[in-house]
Design a protein around this motif. Structure first.
Motif, PDB file in Angstrom:
ATOM      1  N   ASP A   1      13.084 -18.752 -34.166  1.00 28.21           N
ATOM      2  CA  ASP A   1      14.398 -18.576 -34.798  1.00 28.21           C
ATOM      3  C   ASP A   1      15.531 -19.280 -34.053  1.00 28.21           C
ATOM      4  OD1 ASP A   1      13.247 -16.916 -36.773  1.00 28.21           O
ATOM      5  OD2 ASP A   1      13.367 -15.207 -35.407  1.00 28.21           O
ATOM      6  N   ASN A   2      15.180 -20.307 -33.305  1.00 27.50           N
ATOM      7  CA  ASN A   2      16.199 -21.108 -32.613  1.00 27.50           C
ATOM      8  C   ASN A   2      17.114 -20.269 -31.720  1.00 27.50           C
ATOM      9  OD1 ASN A   2      15.213 -23.425 -33.848  1.00 27.50           O
ATOM     10  ND2 ASN A   2      16.626 -23.267 -35.574  1.00 27.50           N
ATOM     11  N   TRP A   3      16.536 -19.305 -31.018  1.00 25.24           N
ATOM     12  CA  TRP A   3      17.341 -18.490 -30.114  1.00 25.24           C
ATOM     13  C   TRP A   3      17.873 -19.376 -28.990  1.00 25.24           C
ATOM     14  CZ3 TRP A   3      16.334 -12.711 -29.242  1.00 25.24           C
ATOM     15  CH2 TRP A   3      16.081 -12.084 -30.461  1.00 25.24           C
TER      16      TRP A   3
ATOM     17  N   SER B   1      13.259 -14.215 -26.994  1.00 23.66           N
ATOM     18  CA  SER B   1      12.340 -15.163 -27.631  1.00 23.66           C
ATOM     19  C   SER B   1      11.909 -16.263 -26.677  1.00 23.66           C
ATOM     20  CB  SER B   1      12.969 -15.771 -28.892  1.00 23.66           C
ATOM     21  OG  SER B   1      12.012 -16.475 -29.650  1.00 23.66           O
TER      22      SER B   1
ATOM     23  N   ARG C   1      16.057 -23.746 -25.477  1.00 22.91           N
ATOM     24  CA  ARG C   1      16.093 -22.671 -26.479  1.00 22.91           C
ATOM     25  C   ARG C   1      14.766 -21.922 -26.517  1.00 22.91           C
ATOM     26  NH1 ARG C   1      13.151 -23.123 -31.053  1.00 22.91           N
ATOM     27  NH2 ARG C   1      12.573 -25.165 -31.890  1.00 22.91           N
ATOM     28  N   GLY C   2      14.765 -20.776 -27.217  1.00 20.78           N
ATOM     29  CA  GLY C   2      13.564 -19.984 -27.361  1.00 20.78           C
ATOM     30  C   GLY C   2      12.616 -20.542 -28.401  1.00 20.78           C
TER      31      GLY C   2
ATOM     32  N   ALA D   1      13.577 -17.805 -24.520  1.00 19.03           N
ATOM     33  CA  ALA D   1      14.598 -18.819 -24.222  1.00 19.03           C
ATOM     34  C   ALA D   1      14.822 -18.884 -22.713  1.00 19.03           C
ATOM     35  CB  ALA D   1      15.903 -18.484 -24.935  1.00 19.03           C
TER      36      ALA D   1
ATOM     37  N   PRO E   1      19.354 -14.288 -25.067  1.00 18.04           N
ATOM     38  CA  PRO E   1      19.009 -13.041 -25.755  1.00 18.04           C
ATOM     39  C   PRO E   1      17.519 -12.739 -25.842  1.00 18.04           C
ATOM     40  CG  PRO E   1      19.635 -14.727 -27.339  1.00 18.04           C
ATOM     41  CD  PRO E   1      19.930 -15.289 -25.983  1.00 18.04           C
TER      42      PRO E   1
END
Length: 339
Positions: free
Chosen positions: A133-135, A167, A129-130, A169, A165
């Motif tokens: 914001d938990n992207w 961040s 994940r990113g 990730a 998307p």
């Protein structure tokens, strides 16, 4: 229903597991795919047929249907993407790996390489994940197994990793495409590429076993790492073997002039008939390159060794071809100078 002709016209059809058909036609935007992999179950597309025809608007497409990325549905609340065995793999801010390593930033760690380059059968890995914001990370590519007398591909056969998307990730790695055919032709692509955007996923694995591909442009077979604006994934493997060959041909692609240096992906003890290094590839050959026939270094590619390695670059081949734009270059790779 097996053992029938299958014509898909302007529709998406999802097929799970192994099936045998007579003639398969994908027309007018048709898509043939398999179910998405979950946190507990792996999926794949395994088709045996007399012929497979994919028109210019259609696809066998399992992009993003491999192992889940971090924070994806089915893997929610988890930083890591899933990898071989459906276990945690690449960490936060790292792309998934398969045939090539995932990119990484800010301490991210991609999962280890895996899979059989001569007969690939594994899904691609999810990215971590990113950082904000938990992207979610991207899902890995799925897996395709096709056995036919004849393939005419003017569209797409694809097991690419998913692009997340943002961040930082990690993108998903490419999955597996394994084709066994008598003949293959057409102007389409067959790919197992990693996802891109910020942190790229590693390339997957593609193998083509054949009798005759004399009209096929093999540059349209690809397992490229995803290009990331922060960190790119490493290229995967493309393997081609005719019935007349013992070891087959390994193709090592670059990604243009900005390609990074990476180790040559030859399994210990395996001898290929041919190795083709092309498209500005940057190869570190610390182990001997042994081929029974021809080594080609083409289109702006460079082969070197790690600095200070006394064994240097060792090549055993019947024929060595280095085109005018390429080189075996060990400049400055000897012992370091004082201070």
């Amino acid at each position: 229903c097996d053992n029938v002709n299958l014509r898909i016209n302007a529709a998406t059809v999802t097929v799970a597991g192994a099936h045998a058909f007579h003639n398969v036609e994908l027309l007018n935007g048709a898509v043939l795919t398999h179910p998405e992999t979950t946190g507990t179950e792996e999926s794949g597309l395994d088709i045996a047929a007399w012929t497979l025809t994919v028109d210019s608007n259609s696809a066998v497409n399992v992009d993003g249907r491999g192992y889940l990325g971090g924070e994806r549905p089915g893997n929610a609340g988890t930083n890591e993407g899933r990898t071989l065995g459906n276990v945690p793999g690449s960490t936060i801010r790292a792309g998934g790996s398969h045939g090539g390593s995932g990119g990484a930033t800010s301490g991210g760690i991609p999962n280890a390489l895996y899979g059989d380059l001569t007969a690939p059968s594994d899904p691609g890995s999810g990215g971590g994940r990113g950082g904000d914001d938990n992207w979610p990370g991207g899902d890995g590519g799925g897996r395709i197994r096709i056995q036919t007398v004849n393939v005419v591909n003017d569209g797409l056969i694809s097991a690419n990793g998913q692009t997340p998307p943002g961040s930082h990730a990690g993108s998903g790695s490419g999955g597996s495409v394994y084709l066994t055919v008598s003949t293959m032709s057409g102007r389409g692509l067959a790919t197992a590429n990693g996802g891109g955007f910020e942190v790229g996923g590693g390339g997957g694995r593609l193998a083509l076993h054949h009798v005759d591909i004399s009209t096929l442009d093999t540059s349209r077979l690809r397992a490229l790492g995803g290009i990331g604006s922060v960190s790119s994934g490493g290229n995967g493997t493309v393997f081609i073997r005719s019935v007349a060959e013992t070891g087959g041909t390994l193709i090592v692609d670059g990604q243009g002039a900005g390609s990074s240096f990476s180790a040559l992906p030859i399994p210990p003890g395996y001898v290929f008939d041919n190795v083709i290094i092309r498209n500005n590839a940057r190869v570190v050959a610390d182990d001997p390159i042994v081929v029974s026939n021809e080594l080609q270094i083409l289109a702006g590619s460079i082969v070197t060794h790690t600095a200070g390695r006394e064994a240097g670059v060792r090549i055993e081949a019947r024929t060595l071809v280095v085109d005018a734009t390429s080189s075996i270059d060990v400049t400055g790779k000897g012992y370091p100078g004082g201070e």
